[in-house]
Scaffold this active site. Structure first.
Site, short mmCIF file in Angstrom:
data_model
loop_
_atom_site.label_atom_id
_atom_site.label_comp_id
_atom_site.label_asym_id
_atom_site.label_seq_id
_atom_site.Cartn_x
_atom_site.Cartn_y
_atom_site.Cartn_z
N GLY A 26 0.75 -1.25 0.00
CA GLY A 26 0.00 0.00 0.00
C GLY A 26 0.77 1.29 0.00
O GLY A 26 0.19 2.35 -0.23
N CYS A 54 -11.72 4.37 -29.47
CA CYS A 54 -13.00 5.03 -29.70
C CYS A 54 -13.80 5.18 -28.42
O CYS A 54 -14.85 4.55 -28.25
CB CYS A 54 -13.78 4.25 -30.74
SG CYS A 54 -12.83 4.10 -32.24
N GLU A 55 -13.29 5.93 -27.48
CA GLU A 55 -13.98 6.23 -26.22
C GLU A 55 -13.50 7.60 -25.76
O GLU A 55 -12.29 7.86 -25.80
CB GLU A 55 -13.57 5.23 -25.13
CG GLU A 55 -13.80 3.80 -25.46
CD GLU A 55 -14.64 3.09 -24.41
OE1 GLU A 55 -15.20 3.76 -23.52
OE2 GLU A 55 -14.73 1.87 -24.53
N TYR A 110 -9.15 5.61 -12.98
CA TYR A 110 -9.13 6.28 -11.67
C TYR A 110 -8.91 7.79 -11.79
O TYR A 110 -8.58 8.44 -10.80
CB TYR A 110 -7.99 5.75 -10.79
CG TYR A 110 -7.82 4.26 -10.77
CD1 TYR A 110 -8.77 3.44 -10.16
CD2 TYR A 110 -6.70 3.66 -11.32
CE1 TYR A 110 -8.60 2.07 -10.12
CE2 TYR A 110 -6.53 2.29 -11.29
CZ TYR A 110 -7.49 1.50 -10.69
OH TYR A 110 -7.30 0.15 -10.65
N1 LLP Z 1 -1.66 -6.98 -0.96
C1 LLP Z 1 -2.95 -7.05 -1.32
C2 LLP Z 1 -3.81 -8.03 -0.66
C3 LLP Z 1 -3.46 -6.20 -2.31
O1 LLP Z 1 -4.74 -6.28 -2.65
C4 LLP Z 1 -2.60 -5.27 -2.93
C5 LLP Z 1 -3.10 -4.37 -3.98
C6 LLP Z 1 -1.25 -5.24 -2.53
C7 LLP Z 1 -0.82 -6.09 -1.54
C8 LLP Z 1 -0.26 -4.30 -3.15
O2 LLP Z 1 -0.58 -2.98 -2.88
P1 LLP Z 1 0.43 -1.80 -3.33
O3 LLP Z 1 1.68 -1.94 -2.51
O4 LLP Z 1 0.69 -1.96 -4.77
O5 LLP Z 1 -0.33 -0.56 -3.03
N2 LLP Z 1 -4.91 -0.88 -9.80
C9 LLP Z 1 -4.84 0.08 -8.74
C10 LLP Z 1 -4.22 -0.50 -7.49
C11 LLP Z 1 -4.94 -1.73 -7.00
C12 LLP Z 1 -4.32 -2.33 -5.76
C13 LLP Z 1 -4.89 -3.65 -5.48
N3 LLP Z 1 -4.31 -4.34 -4.37
C14 LLP Z 1 -4.07 1.31 -9.23
O6 LLP Z 1 -3.66 1.32 -10.38
O7 LLP Z 1 -3.90 2.26 -8.51
#
Ligand code: LLP
Length: 436
Positions: free
Chosen positions: A247, A354-355, A327
């Site tokens: 996160g 095309c969007e 997003y």
């Molecule tokens: N662990 C779990 C259970 C998760 O669901 C995620 C991300 C992570 C770790 C890794 O999180 P990070 O360190 O990358 O923040 N597509 C979205 C982000 C979706 C995140 C989903 N889960 C974007 O482009 O911002």
């Protein structure tokens, strides 16, 4: 002209007004591999990993790269070589780990919808832990493991109900999200897990969201998690590891997330104060390991002046890089050649799809002409991995830069790759009869 600001990206710089990633001139890569093109810096990824490793020096920690952020095999190989495990969310991701030479014992399997087949596959591979997200999943996993004569290692994902203060689509720790087990149900769920014959309780985990740029949500989540560990252990169930999820955010546009080592200094102090500093810890970072290590190169196709807006139409699109469309995410867009003499104008940078939602940047001041090359920054995470072939657009090639060397790590997809599994319906008389 003063070269544009390059938020976040440690290995990206202008030299003589020309954009380089490490020692690679990006315009040369665009010329030799075509556009759109993803380019990643190995040094930037290692630097990002090092910040975590520094923060954890002397502790028992397993870093499990959340490979959904970018699952290209060469990146997995790199992280595996550095001792990382992987946070996976599908059987497909497990296959990628194996293909890249990762150690299945260092794999944790997250996600709310694991299928029975995926559970079997992961048990056969001998993964380190299932992060279970519901009571129903516990029962199914126990049945499957028992039938295989095994006990599945489990951790239960708890929902600490803290606000990660991030985009609603990527906030996961609040009560109304689909993720994890409610705080109040945790001890009862652990009791059930401990009774089930096919399970072996090994840990606890949480993940409160993504692109978090403040420390407070982490500290709050840690307090709640430790309260739960205390309550579960008071019920006689040992928790061997504590997994804090991923996160940590990155700098897309002047964002100021804490550095991984600084954040973990705070969190470890809190753990120590509560007497949990010697536990086995796990984390699942994704974006913060790869996000600012990558760029997407694209060529300007046309400029289209308008009454309300000017459009800069490029050859990359929402299928290649979906975060802006999904997003309203900001990615800086900069020219590869900052010495260009064209007049600077404000454009919406859009793709050929095309969007109306197909945009990469809005109201960007750029000095460009058809044929100019641009880099979309901070494109290492959740860009290529979320890409599609919408509009039958083949996925871009990918290059990993290592100093002055550049390795093609993904060849550009061909159109026949896209429809390889499709079939025409039979047109013979016999087939027509069968249909009738
Ligand atoms: N662990 C779990 C259970 C998760 O669901 C995620 C991300 C992570 C770790 C890794 O999180 P990070 O360190 O990358 O923040 N597509 C979205 C982000 C979706 C995140 C989903 N889960 C974007 O482009 O911002």
């Amino acid at each position: 002209m003063t070269p544009p600001v390059l938020p976040g990206q440690p290995q990206l710089h202008y030299r003589d007004q020309t954009l380089y990633l490490e020692e690679q001139r990006l315009s040369e890569l665009a010329r030799s591999h075509g556009t759109p093109l993803y380019v990643y810096s190995k040094a930037a990824m290692l630097q990002a990993l090092d910040a975590y490793q520094r923060g954890f020096a002397g502790r028992k920690v397993q870093i499990c790269y959340a490979m959904k952020a970018n699952s290209s095999l060469a990146l997995l190989q790199l992280f595996a070589q550095q001792g990382c495990g992987f946070d996976i969310v599908s059987g497909g991701e497990l296959e990628r780990v194996m293909a890249a030479g990762g150690d299945p014992a260092k794999v944790i399997f997250s996600g709310v919808g694991k299928t029975r087949a995926e559970m079997r596959q992961a048990l056969e591979a001998g993964i380190g832990c299932f992060n279970v997200e519901s009571e129903a999943e516990l029962e199914v996993l126990s049945d499957i493991a028992q039938a295989m004569g095994l006990r599945a290692p489990v951790s239960i994902r708890v929902n600490p109900n803290v606000d990660a203060k991030t985009h609603p689509y990527i906030s996961t720790g609040l009560k109304d999200n689909k993720f994890g087990i409610a705080h109040e149900r945790t001890v009862a769920t652990y009791r059930r897990a401990a009774q089930l014959p096919g399970l072996r309780v090994v840990g606890i985990d949480c993940h409160i969201g993504s692109q978090i740029t403040e420390e407070t949500p982490y500290l709050d989540a840690m307090d709640r998690l430790l309260d739960l560990v205390q309550a579960i252990e008071a019920a006689g169930i040992a928790i061997h590891h504590i997994d804090f999820g991923g996160g940590l955010g990155i700098d897309y546009n002047g964002d100021t997330p804490p550095a991984a080592d600084a954040l973990w200094a705070l969190l470890l102090a809190r753990l120590d104060a509560r007497g949990y500093g010697n536990r086995q810890l796990m984390i699942e970072p994704g974006r913060s390991l790869v996000g600012n290590a990558g760029v997407c190169l694209t060529e300007v196709l046309y400029l289209k002046p308008g009454e309300q807006k000017n459009f800069c139409i490029v050859d990359a699109a929402m299928n290649d890089l979906p975060r802006p469309a999904m997003y309203q995410a900001y990615h800086a867009i900069v020219p590869l050649d900052a010495s260009a003499k064209m007049p600077e104008q404000v454009y919406d940078v859009v793709g050929p799809i095309c969007e109306s939602g197909d945009w990469l940047g809005r109201e960007r001041s750029l000095a460009v002409a058809p044929g100019s090359l641009l880099a979309v920054l901070s494109a290492g995470a959740y860009c290529s991995s979320m890409g599609s072939s919408y509009n039958t657009r083949a996925r871009p090639a990918e290059v990993l830069v290592d100093g002055a060397a550049a390795h093609l790590i993904r060849a550009r997809e061909s159109v026949s790759d896209i429809f390889r599994n499709e079939r025409l319906i039979p047109t013979t008389a016999a087939a027509k009869q069968v249909v009738a």
